[in-house]
Write a protein that holds these residues in place. Structure first.
Motif, PDB file in Angstrom:
ATOM      1  N   GLN A 167     -15.769 -17.396   1.882  1.00 52.75           N
ATOM      2  CA  GLN A 167     -15.228 -18.620   1.309  1.00 52.75           C
ATOM      3  C   GLN A 167     -14.328 -19.345   2.318  1.00 52.75           C
ATOM      4  O   GLN A 167     -13.601 -18.709   3.079  1.00 52.75           O
ATOM      5  N   ILE A 168     -14.388 -20.679   2.292  1.00 54.12           N
ATOM      6  CA  ILE A 168     -13.470 -21.453   3.129  1.00 54.12           C
ATOM      7  C   ILE A 168     -12.219 -21.845   2.335  1.00 54.12           C
ATOM      8  O   ILE A 168     -11.220 -22.261   2.913  1.00 54.12           O
ATOM      9  N   GLY A 169     -12.287 -21.720   1.012  1.00 53.09           N
ATOM     10  CA  GLY A 169     -11.130 -22.007   0.173  1.00 53.09           C
ATOM     11  C   GLY A 169     -10.189 -20.817   0.120  1.00 53.09           C
ATOM     12  O   GLY A 169     -10.626 -19.677  -0.095  1.00 53.09           O
ATOM     13  N   LEU A 170      -8.901 -21.065   0.306  1.00 52.48           N
ATOM     14  CA  LEU A 170      -7.929 -19.973   0.379  1.00 52.48           C
ATOM     15  C   LEU A 170      -7.906 -19.148  -0.900  1.00 52.48           C
ATOM     16  O   LEU A 170      -7.925 -17.913  -0.864  1.00 52.48           O
ATOM     17  N   LEU A 171      -7.871 -19.816  -2.065  1.00 48.33           N
ATOM     18  CA  LEU A 171      -7.777 -19.089  -3.323  1.00 48.33           C
ATOM     19  C   LEU A 171      -9.027 -18.255  -3.585  1.00 48.33           C
ATOM     20  O   LEU A 171      -8.941 -17.098  -4.022  1.00 48.33           O
ATOM     21  N   ASN A 172     -10.191 -18.836  -3.336  1.00 45.89           N
ATOM     22  CA  ASN A 172     -11.420 -18.087  -3.571  1.00 45.89           C
ATOM     23  C   ASN A 172     -11.589 -16.948  -2.563  1.00 45.89           C
ATOM     24  O   ASN A 172     -12.202 -15.923  -2.887  1.00 45.89           O
ATOM     25  N   GLN A 173     -11.050 -17.116  -1.351  1.00 45.23           N
ATOM     26  CA  GLN A 173     -11.109 -16.015  -0.387  1.00 45.23           C
ATOM     27  C   GLN A 173     -10.227 -14.857  -0.849  1.00 45.23           C
ATOM     28  O   GLN A 173     -10.606 -13.687  -0.705  1.00 45.23           O
ATOM     29  N   PHE A 174      -9.074 -15.173  -1.443  1.00 47.12           N
ATOM     30  CA  PHE A 174      -8.235 -14.122  -2.020  1.00 47.12           C
ATOM     31  C   PHE A 174      -8.975 -13.397  -3.141  1.00 47.12           C
ATOM     32  O   PHE A 174      -8.917 -12.163  -3.246  1.00 47.12           O
ATOM     33  N   THR A 176     -12.143 -13.071  -3.411  1.00 46.08           N
ATOM     34  CA  THR A 176     -13.190 -12.265  -2.775  1.00 46.08           C
ATOM     35  C   THR A 176     -12.625 -10.971  -2.230  1.00 46.08           C
ATOM     36  O   THR A 176     -13.211  -9.896  -2.382  1.00 46.08           O
ATOM     37  N   TRP A 177     -11.460 -11.040  -1.588  1.00 42.95           N
ATOM     38  CA  TRP A 177     -10.823  -9.836  -1.061  1.00 42.95           C
ATOM     39  C   TRP A 177     -10.451  -8.862  -2.170  1.00 42.95           C
ATOM     40  O   TRP A 177     -10.473  -7.648  -1.976  1.00 42.95           O
ATOM     41  N   LEU A 178     -10.119  -9.394  -3.341  1.00 36.67           N
ATOM     42  CA  LEU A 178      -9.755  -8.554  -4.476  1.00 36.67           C
ATOM     43  C   LEU A 178     -10.981  -8.110  -5.283  1.00 36.67           C
ATOM     44  O   LEU A 178     -10.839  -7.496  -6.344  1.00 36.67           O
ATOM     45  N   HIS A 179     -12.175  -8.481  -4.790  1.00 35.43           N
ATOM     46  CA  HIS A 179     -13.440  -8.132  -5.459  1.00 35.43           C
ATOM     47  C   HIS A 179     -13.515  -8.715  -6.866  1.00 35.43           C
ATOM     48  O   HIS A 179     -14.048  -8.100  -7.798  1.00 35.43           O
ATOM     49  N   LEU A 180     -12.963  -9.922  -7.006  1.00 37.93           N
ATOM     50  CA  LEU A 180     -13.027 -10.654  -8.268  1.00 37.93           C
ATOM     51  C   LEU A 180     -14.008 -11.809  -8.132  1.00 37.93           C
ATOM     52  O   LEU A 180     -14.251 -12.296  -7.020  1.00 37.93           O
ATOM     53  N   PRO A 181     -14.597 -12.264  -9.234  1.00 35.49           N
ATOM     54  CA  PRO A 181     -15.530 -13.388  -9.142  1.00 35.49           C
ATOM     55  C   PRO A 181     -14.828 -14.667  -8.698  1.00 35.49           C
ATOM     56  O   PRO A 181     -13.692 -14.938  -9.102  1.00 35.49           O
TER      57      PRO A 181
END
Length: 326
Positions: A167-174, A176-181
């Motif tokens: 993801q290029i979006g900061l919130l969505n990358q977080f 992703t790191w947390l293995h959340l949708p």
């Protein structure tokens, strides 16, 4: 127009101003009685009142009259209060009013609360200047620039194969790191409106902090010391000393941010273009007038915004007069 032509026009305008003032003084200089003073005051106020009438009063009356007419650039039909009825009954316009209510209620309260708490926490701290600069920094960014920054924060990339996508979006990358949708922050109604409100809160919190911090520092030291000698501290100090002492500044901050929120346009235009049920009154005015060509409904929206702002301004003026009378 060249620079020399602009300078010439400026010189002419200044000369005309001083010429008019000199003419008024020449005509009224021999009026020494009480009635003469009234004539002199009227002579000086007359040009200003004339300009206010031309620049404010006439456009306001013309806008109110146009709001009683239908769509069409040439000779629109008279429809009475139909535009106002449409504004308060049409489902799309009701969504606009709902969004505006969210903006007007949440933005001033949350921005002021963040600014106040922040100002209290960093007051007289060693890193006070640096901490205040961090919160005030967004004020130096235009609303368009802030909206572009937050569009990157909210950016969303979907995957049709089910694989993890960077993801290029900061919130969505977080997420992703947390293995959340991941989540499309600017698409889903009504939550996208709240995510847009965050942008304005981010900008206005610094303004609130600056004004309230100055007010906190203006609280007399003897009041604070007397309260401490009486055993007042912490929450009681904040509730019974700090907040009552800075109440006028709180009113100014709340009303200023509220008026700015009613006129919010840049954030909605830049972030979503008013799509996905994120439009507000100020943006809807633009869309109806310049996109849909419905000047009747657009001017009705302008009148509603004016009516919403007026009581806030009147209340603010009354509070300032009460302070001056003390």
């Amino acid at each position: 127009m060249t620079t020399s032509e602009k300078l010439t026009q400026m010189v002419i305008a200044v000369a005309l101003f001083f010429g008019v003032m000199a003419l008024i003084l020449l005509i009224t200089q021999r009026l020494r009685s009480r009635n003469g003073e009234r004539v002199q005051a009227a002579a000086f106020l007359g040009p200003a009142m004339l300009l206010i009438s031309i620049g404010l009063l006439y456009p306001a009356i013309a806008t109110a009259w146009q709001s009683l007419h239908g769509a069409g650039p040439f000779d629109p039909p008279f429809v009475g209060l139909d535009n106002y009825k449409n504004l308060f009954t049409n489902s799309q316009q009701l969504t606009v009013l709902r969004n505006t209510l969210f903006w007007v209620v949440l933005t001033p309260i949350v921005s002021t609360a963040i600014g106040l708490i922040y100002a209290v926490l960093v007051d007289r701290a060693k890193f006070e200047k640096f901490a205040k600069a961090l919160l005030f920094l967004p004020m130096a960014i235009s609303m368009v620039g802030a909206s572009i920054i937050w569009k990157f924060v909210y950016a969303y990339k979907s995957s049709s194969t089910g694989d993890t996508v960077e993801q290029i979006g900061l919130l969505n990358q977080f997420l992703t790191w947390l293995h959340l949708p991941t989540y499309n922050f600017l698409l889903n109604d009504p939550w996208n409106t709240f995510f847009l409100i965050v942008i304005l809160i981010w900008i206005q919190a610094g303004f609130a902090m600056t004004i309230l911090s100055a007010s906190i520092k203006a609280i007399p030291d003897d009041i604070v010391e007397a309260a401490r000698l009486d055993g007042v501290g912490g929450w009681k100090m904040f509730r019974h000393i700090t907040v009552p002492s800075i109440r006028p500044s709180l009113i100014v901050v709340l009303t200023t941010i509220t008026i700015a929120t009613l006129k919010v346009f840049d954030i909605v235009q830049t972030a979503t273009g008013g799509n996905f049920n994120t439009s507000v009154l100020a943006y809807e005015f633009y869309r109806q007038d310049f996109v849909a060509g419905n000047q009747g409904l657009a001017t009705a929206i302008a009148v509603v915004i004016f009516l919403l702002v007026t009581p806030i301004v009147i209340y603010n003026v009354r509070q300032m007069r009460k302070l001056e009378a003390r």
